[in-house]
Design an enzyme around this catalytic site. Structure first.
Site, PDB file in Angstrom:
ATOM      1  N   HIS A 253      -8.114   6.971   0.201  1.00 55.90           N
ATOM      2  CA  HIS A 253      -7.963   8.073  -0.752  1.00 55.90           C
ATOM      3  C   HIS A 253      -6.538   8.216  -1.269  1.00 55.90           C
ATOM      4  CE1 HIS A 253     -11.994   9.307   0.441  1.00 55.90           C
ATOM      5  NE2 HIS A 253     -11.602   9.158   1.692  1.00 55.90           N
ATOM      6  N   ARG A 254      -5.677   7.274  -0.871  1.00 52.06           N
ATOM      7  CA  ARG A 254      -4.285   7.366  -1.310  1.00 52.06           C
ATOM      8  C   ARG A 254      -4.183   7.226  -2.828  1.00 52.06           C
ATOM      9  NH1 ARG A 254      -1.589   4.098   2.369  1.00 52.06           N
ATOM     10  NH2 ARG A 254      -1.099   5.916   3.634  1.00 52.06           N
ATOM     11  N   ALA A 255      -5.046   6.397  -3.424  1.00 51.13           N
ATOM     12  CA  ALA A 255      -4.993   6.197  -4.874  1.00 51.13           C
ATOM     13  C   ALA A 255      -5.284   7.493  -5.625  1.00 51.13           C
ATOM     14  CB  ALA A 255      -5.989   5.110  -5.288  1.00 51.13           C
TER      15      ALA A 255
ATOM     16  N   ASP B  15       0.818  -1.213   0.000  1.00 48.40           N
ATOM     17  CA  ASP B  15       0.000   0.000   0.000  1.00 48.40           C
ATOM     18  C   ASP B  15       0.852   1.262   0.000  1.00 48.40           C
ATOM     19  OD1 ASP B  15      -2.591   1.381   0.307  1.00 48.40           O
ATOM     20  OD2 ASP B  15      -1.820   1.925   2.284  1.00 48.40           O
TER      21      ASP B  15
END
Length: 373
Positions: free
Chosen positions: A311-313, A230
């Site tokens: 929301h990292r993507a 991740d």
């Protein structure tokens, strides 16, 4: 018969012993030989992998890249060849941690001391690609602390590790999926905080540890821990090339390199310089690249449709798309930039049910971007 000896007897002074340097300094003159790296511009095919590496070089805040693929697909060759085209950075002269002289908040204790005394000097050097061996010990990775020396003499008795060497550079981990858990934990902590902290018996030492993680792995040997996966922004899949002419070219280039590495390097010197120049121009252009609200809406819709966690993507797609636009010489991102970025950010982030394989469709991605989904 007597002998008369006249004159002055002088004691021959003993040779003053010089303090021994580090083991690395002692060994270097006799064991290190010049290493010629295969030029990255000579790698045949694998455009997606090369693009991911170059984008991280232009914008380290993207967050690294994981290269998954079969054995013998130029994964390690490309990463190590990247060292020849990396840009120069300013560092504090003599600093073990490659501190940035313009960033006082992230300086190590030694550089802070030099700055307060007015003895801080600046030098330029290339960014480094630092290898992290799979079997490295904890002290080798994070550094070791001599507690007895620190307590008795009151000095920072810290021997820096690989994370210190990799600060403001690229940390390359071949077979990253085989790392021991303690190394993964250290990488996660450093990646999250940008700082490496070593604590022993109540004594604590911290130093800056901002680096670009580049990992390569063969999926047949096991998967990567989800926590580390991740944290790595981009993922690319590499496979063998099935074009006959390209495979012939690969063998011919490799043979020429093995026969005369320096001559082969000269063959690709102009290509290397073009690539280096393009990267520098992209770095200068990057701050001027803008992202519109419509671009952000498209990115958000993509992440919702592909069912990614958190929301990292979204953040990583935007950064990668902006960097891709700069690499292409544009000040505004386009849908093509978003698609290029999403293809590298989404596959390993899609939520999947147990016993189901991840399914990523480029056609579906393009349909979402074009509003036809």
């Amino acid at each position: 018969m007597s002998l008369n000896i006249s004159g002055t007897i002088k004691e021959v002074p003993k040779e003053i012993e010089k303090p021994a340097g580090s083991l690395e300094d002692i060994i270097r003159p006799v064991t290190k030989v010049e290493r010629v790296l295969y030029p990255i511009s000579a790698v045949v095919g694998q455009e997606k992998m090369l693009r991911a590496l170059i984008l991280n070089t232009i914008n380290p805040s993207i967050g690294g890249v994981l290269i998954r693929g079969q054995k013998g697909t130029a994964k390690s060759t490309a990463v190590r060849g990247l060292a020849e085209i990396l840009p120069e950075i300013e560092v504090v002269e003599g600093c073990k941690f490659n501190c940035d002289p313009s960033d006082t908040e992230k300086m190590c204790w030694e550089c802070m001391g030099k700055r307060s005394k007015g003895t801080l000097r600046i030098q330029k050097r290339q960014m480094k690609v630092v290898d992290l061996p799979v079997g490295a010990t904890e002290d080798r990775v994070v550094g070791s602390l001599d507690i007895e020396k620190a307590v008795r003499q009151g000095v920072q008795a810290f021997d820096p590790g690989i994370l210190a060497m990799a600060n403001r550079g690229i940390l390359y981990v071949d077979e990253i999926n085989l790392l021991d858990d303690f190394v993964v934990d250290a990488l996660l902590d450093a990646a999250a905080m940008g700082v490496n902290t070593v604590e022993r018996e109540g004594v604590s030492v911290s130093h800056p540890a901002n680096f670009i993680i580049v990992g390569s792995m063969n999926p047949e040997e096991g998967e990567l821990r989800p926590q580390l996966l991740d944290r790595i922004a981009l993922q690319v899949e590499v496979t063998g090339i099935y074009d006959v002419e390209l495979r012939i070219e690969i063998v011919e280039r490799r043979n020429r390199f093995n026969d005369d590495p320096k001559h082969f390097m000269r063959e690709f010197e102009s290509e290397q310089e073009k690539l280096r120049s393009r990267i520098l121009k992209a770095m200068q252009l990057l701050p001027r690249v803008t992202t519109t609200r419509d671009n952000l809406r498209t990115i958000a819709e993509i992440c919702i449709v592909f069912n990614v966690d958190g929301h990292r993507a979204d953040i990583m797609i935007e950064r990668t798309a902006r960097t891709n636009a700069a690499y292409e010489g544009r000040e505004r991102i386009t849908n093509d930039d978003i698609i290029e970025a999403a293809e590298m950010v989404l596959p390993h982030r899609m939520r999947k049910k147990p016993f189901e394989e991840e399914e990523f469709s480029t056609d579906q991605l393009r349909a979402v971007v074009e509003g036809n989904f």
